[in-house]
Structure formats: structure tokens, C-alpha cells
Scaffold this motif. Structure first.
Motif: not given
Ligand code: BDR
Ligand code: CA
Length: 313
Positions: A263-286
């Protein structure tokens, strides 16, 4: 199967309909309601929860909770959507009962500890009460049966900002704790609730089936519907909070995906929920470091609306 639940709520027009379902459905055992600010201030939320149960001739414990977000200042209540009284500004009968002396968070802790592994938490408002309960007793993550959250949005965009859904935006810090706590959790967000449209003819059936409570549900719906007509151009409204109970009882009507929520807690995206599907690799693991949760991304909207209506008709 019967589902013992605690219903955490900010009633609210769509909350009121969900409360009616929780009171009426034979497979739901409503152990208590916990209240939060959100659609209204918390004392109005408590009043409405007590009144709605009374109108259904049921005696259900109601415990009052969060009056404000954990960190940010509270936004004014959306009186243009739910009415200043939370129930479409219709005239309401007077209330007899009163709330528990325990706080919402303490009620959640006590009720789950009394029946470990059995109780589901269904949360349809800002998530401060669940965050506070976790603070009081972190072992709840292993004792709750499941947590069903109406809130958030992955692909649908937001309803109060371009990216944020109201319940999450109202307290993003609480939402971040609750959605990443590592308890069995499903998110029922705008991706599915916006696919469900409850029309005036559905509401006529509900009004006919619910006696005194039906009059309040129908009267408040008329106010809520005007907002949807203006904002989304639909003839009807999205029964957001009832969808959480539909998932509890009829999960086969939904498609869920497993992955990591942030969940983004501040800034322009405050309150946005972000979903990373299980086992999907992204540029960073965060984005993939939070515990796994389930997220509803698909639904048979007509079937959900029919389930809601048939439950209350
Ligand atoms: C959610 O926000 C509240 O206004 C509704 O009651 C629902 O819980 C929908 O975004
Ligand atoms: Ca709500």
C-alpha cells in the motif's frame, strides 16, 4: 457450513445492506459488529449499526472503534454520497440499545481468542480497528480463520483518487499493516465491486422482503443511487460491502489471484494498493516481499447481485 464473523463497518448505505445480509443469511453467524469512522463519524457509525440490528429484531454486540486515521488527518465524511446521517438523510426511528463498553480492537481480540481458528473478520471500512487489534495481540494472525477486506483496487483505478479506493485511502497506514500482516486474507476491491450493479428492481424485491429494515435500506439507496447516476452514469449502485459477504459464502462466483500486496502511504499514489503476482519476477524484489494474500480480480457480477437480492428478498 456456517461462518462465524465479526463485521467491521462504517455504515454507510452499502454497509447497511451488507449488515442486513449478515443478520439474515443462514450460513452467517454474526458475533458482533465493530465500528469505525469513514462514511460517517464513528459515533454515527455505532448508532447506525445498533439501529440496523434493532430494525431486524436482532440483539448483536456493537463495539466502537477508530475515530480517525493512524497517522494522517481525517478527511471530512462524504455526506454527498451516504447522507450526513450515513443512511441517505432519511428520517430514522429512535434507538434503544447501546454499544459495548469494550473497544472495537479489544472485542476483536477477545472474540477471536475465544474461538481460535473459527472466526472470520470481514472489514468494509477504513482498517484502523484491525490494525489496533493486531497491535494488542499479534497472535491473531495465526488464530483468525480469514480476513476479508472490501477495499483497494488493482486494475480498476480508484474511486476517491485516480488510483485509490476510499477505505484504503482513508487510512493507508492501517491498510498497509492489515494487508501485509501475514494472516489468511482476501481483498475484494473495486475490480469486482464495480462489476456488480444493484438496480432499482433488485431494491424493490429487497424492500418487500425486509420489513422495517427494508424501508431504511430502500430509502437510503435512493440517495446513494443518485450519486452513482451522476458519477458513473449507471442506473443502480455498486453494493461494495455486500460483495465481501458474497465472497465469504459464495467464493466460486469470484476469480482470485495469489500474490503480494503493498500500500502506498504517501505522495500522489497515497492509498493505492499494489499487487505483485506470486512467482512473477520484477526488476527489483521489493514488491514481492510481503506475505502472500488473495485478490479478487474477476466476478460473475449478475450472480452476486442475484445472491444479494435473494438473501434479502
Ligand atoms: C467503500 O467505501 C465506502 O464508501 C463504502 O461503504 C465501501 O466500503 C467503497 O469504496
Ligand atoms: Ca463501508
Amino acid at each position: 457450513m456456517t461462518h462465524p464473523i465479526i463485521f467491521d463497518t462504517d455504515p454507510g448505505v452499502d454497509d447497511a445492506q451488507a449488515i442486513a445480509i449478515a443478520l439474515a443469511h443462514p450460513e452467517i453467524e454474526l458475533l458482533g459488529m465493530t465500528t469505525t469512522y469513514g462514511n460517517v463519524d464513528v459515533s454515527t457509525a455505532t448508532h447506525n449499526a445498533l439501529l440496523l440490528a434493532e430494525l431486524a429484531d436482532k440483539s448483536i454486540p456493537v463495539a466502537q472503534g477508530a475515530a480517525a486515521p493512524l497517522v494522517k488527518p481525517r478527511h471530512p465524511a462524504p455526506a454527498h454520497i451516504h447522507g450526513a446521517n450515513g443512511l441517505g438523510d432519511i428520517e430514522l426511528p429512535s434507538l434503544q440499545g447501546q454499544a459495548e463498553s469494550r473497544s472495537a480492537a479489544q472485542f476483536i481480540v477477545d472474540t477471536i481468542n475465544a474461538r481460535p481458528g473459527e472466526v472470520s473478520l470481514v472489514a468494509v471500512g477504513p482498517l484502523g480497528n484491525l490494525a489496533a487489534a493486531l497491535q494488542l495481540d499479534p497472535t491473531l494472525v495465526d488464530k483468525v480463520k480469514q480476513v476479508v477486506v472490501m477495499g483497494g483496487s488493482i486494475r480498476e483505478g480508484g474511486n476517491v483518487t485516480p488510483v485509490a479506493e476510499a477505505n484504503i485511502f482513508n487510512d493507508p497506514h492501517a491498510a498497509a499493516r492489515v494487508l501485509t500482516a501475514g494472516w489468511p486474507l482476501v481483498m475484494v476491491g473495486l475490480d469486482v465491486t464495480h462489476r456488480c450493479v444493484l438496480t432499482p428492481s433488485h431494491m424493490a424485491r429487497i424492500e418487500a422482503g425486509q420489513g422495517k429494515l427494508g424501508q431504511v435500506l430502500a430509502g437510503s439507496y435512493a440517495f446513494y443511487r443518485a450519486f452513482y447516476q451522476e458519477m458513473l452514469g449507471i442506473d443502480g449502485c455498486c453494493p461494495h460491502d455486500s460483495c465481501a459477504l458474497a465472497w465469504l459464502v459464495k467464493p466460486e462466483l469470484f476469480t482470485t489471484h495469489r500474490g503480494h500486496l503493498n500500500v502506498a502511504t504517501e505522495g500522489e499514489a497515497e492509498g493505492q494498493t499494489i499487487f505483485a503476482p506470486e512467482n512473477r519476477g520484477y526488476i527489483e524484489p521489493r514488491w514481492s516481499q510481503t506475505p502472500l494474500a488473495d485478490v479478487c480480480l474477476g466476478v460473475d457480477g449478475d450472480a452476486v447481485v442475484e445472491w444479494i437480492t435473494a438473501t434479502l428478498a
